[in-house]
Design a protein around this motif. Structure first.
Motif, PDB file in Angstrom:
ATOM      1  N   ALA A   1     -68.028 -83.961  18.644  1.00  0.00           N
ATOM      2  CA  ALA A   1     -68.344 -84.401  20.004  1.00  0.00           C
ATOM      3  C   ALA A   1     -67.489 -84.320  21.016  1.00  0.00           C
ATOM      4  N   TYR A   2     -65.954 -84.723  20.521  1.00  0.00           N
ATOM      5  CA  TYR A   2     -65.159 -84.509  21.711  1.00  0.00           C
ATOM      6  C   TYR A   2     -64.768 -83.069  21.982  1.00  0.00           C
ATOM      7  N   TYR A   3     -64.898 -82.147  20.935  1.00  0.00           N
ATOM      8  CA  TYR A   3     -64.851 -80.882  21.402  1.00  0.00           C
ATOM      9  C   TYR A   3     -65.993 -80.099  22.372  1.00  0.00           C
ATOM     10  N   LEU A   4     -67.144 -80.558  21.827  1.00  0.00           N
ATOM     11  CA  LEU A   4     -68.327 -80.066  22.796  1.00  0.00           C
ATOM     12  C   LEU A   4     -68.250 -80.637  24.136  1.00  0.00           C
ATOM     13  N   ALA A   5     -67.697 -81.933  24.350  1.00  0.00           N
ATOM     14  CA  ALA A   5     -67.567 -82.369  25.687  1.00  0.00           C
ATOM     15  C   ALA A   5     -66.471 -81.770  26.543  1.00  0.00           C
TER      16      ALA A   5
ATOM     17  N   VAL B   1     -56.063 -78.472  20.628  1.00  0.00           N
ATOM     18  CA  VAL B   1     -55.558 -79.758  21.228  1.00  0.00           C
ATOM     19  C   VAL B   1     -56.722 -80.690  21.046  1.00  0.00           C
ATOM     20  N   SER B   2     -57.909 -80.413  20.634  1.00  0.00           N
ATOM     21  CA  SER B   2     -58.897 -81.348  20.352  1.00  0.00           C
ATOM     22  C   SER B   2     -58.763 -81.983  18.912  1.00  0.00           C
ATOM     23  N   LEU B   3     -57.847 -81.276  18.100  1.00  0.00           N
ATOM     24  CA  LEU B   3     -57.735 -81.899  16.662  1.00  0.00           C
ATOM     25  C   LEU B   3     -56.651 -83.127  16.878  1.00  0.00           C
ATOM     26  N   SER B   4     -55.950 -83.339  18.195  1.00  0.00           N
ATOM     27  CA  SER B   4     -55.486 -84.609  18.254  1.00  0.00           C
ATOM     28  C   SER B   4     -56.381 -85.747  18.301  1.00  0.00           C
ATOM     29  N   ASN B   5     -57.669 -85.457  18.850  1.00  0.00           N
ATOM     30  CA  ASN B   5     -58.620 -86.670  18.661  1.00  0.00           C
ATOM     31  C   ASN B   5     -59.112 -86.852  17.186  1.00  0.00           C
ATOM     32  N   TYR B   6     -59.185 -85.805  16.385  1.00  0.00           N
ATOM     33  CA  TYR B   6     -59.516 -86.098  15.114  1.00  0.00           C
ATOM     34  C   TYR B   6     -58.730 -86.916  14.263  1.00  0.00           C
ATOM     35  N   ILE B   7     -57.384 -86.489  14.610  1.00  0.00           N
ATOM     36  CA  ILE B   7     -56.367 -87.476  13.884  1.00  0.00           C
ATOM     37  C   ILE B   7     -56.233 -88.962  14.176  1.00  0.00           C
ATOM     38  N   ILE B   8     -56.665 -88.981  15.466  1.00  0.00           N
ATOM     39  CA  ILE B   8     -56.596 -90.503  15.764  1.00  0.00           C
ATOM     40  C   ILE B   8     -58.044 -91.364  15.480  1.00  0.00           C
ATOM     41  N   THR B   9     -59.161 -90.555  15.837  1.00  0.00           N
ATOM     42  CA  THR B   9     -60.432 -91.322  15.485  1.00  0.00           C
ATOM     43  C   THR B   9     -61.326 -90.840  14.278  1.00  0.00           C
TER      44      THR B   9
END
Length: 172
Positions: free
Chosen positions: A126-130, A113-121
């Motif tokens: 950092a997002y995954y670790l948070a 699910v954290s991959l969605s942030n990679y697609i956008i930003t």
């Protein structure tokens, strides 16, 4: 796929949607992943992937749709595929193996699910670790839900298997 199997999937989808809605106030703790694992274990990978799509779409109608919906479907479908493959082995599998897979699935779900942030930003780590504390809540919740739900639901699925599939499921 027979009518009884479709009915089981529909009932599990309703249970998962209600469970996700009921536990929405506790971050990342919901019975959805566990129900998908149990479904895949007993009914096979295709049934688990159908359950993943139904549950994600229906629950996100209430909780909010977004780009993450696609990634939730992908994550839960892969988890269902994995549990279906575990269920295909005709050997005795103790409950702690499923609990271990459920805990692993909590972290795997967060990773996908954290991959969605990679697609956008374009940023991922950092997002995954948070999100790791929330993935830990998810993993622990999955383990607890597996211990609670598996004994009750396994009776239903074993009855289904005995009546409609005519294959023996190894006892735990």
């Amino acid at each position: 796929m027979n009518t009884y199997k479709l009915t089981l999937i529909a009932v599990l989808a309703a249970l998962a949607v209600v469970g996700r809605f009921a536990f929405q106030h506790i971050p990342n703790v919901q019975p959805v992943t566990t129900l998908i694992i149990i479904c895949g274990f007993f009914l096979g990978p295709v049934a688990a992937m159908i359950l993943a799509v139904l549950t994600t779409y229906l629950s996100n109608l209430f909780l909010g749709m977004g780009i993450w919906t696609i990634w939730q479907i992908v994550a839960w479908a892969l988890i269902g595929l994995g549990s279906g493959l575990i269920g295909l082995w005709k050997i005795k599998r103790p409950l702690y193996v499923l609990v271990g897979f459920a805990v692993f699935s909590g972290y795997f779900y967060g990773l996908i699910v954290s991959l969605s942030n990679y697609i956008i930003t374009g940023k991922y780590f950092a997002y995954y670790l948070a999100g790791l504390p929330f993935d830990t809540y998810h993993a622990v919740g999955n383990g607890l839900f597996m211990v609670i739900l598996y004994p009750a639901l396994s009776v239903i699925f074993k009855r289904y298997n005995k009546r409609y599939v005519h294959t023996k499921i190894p006892t735990q």
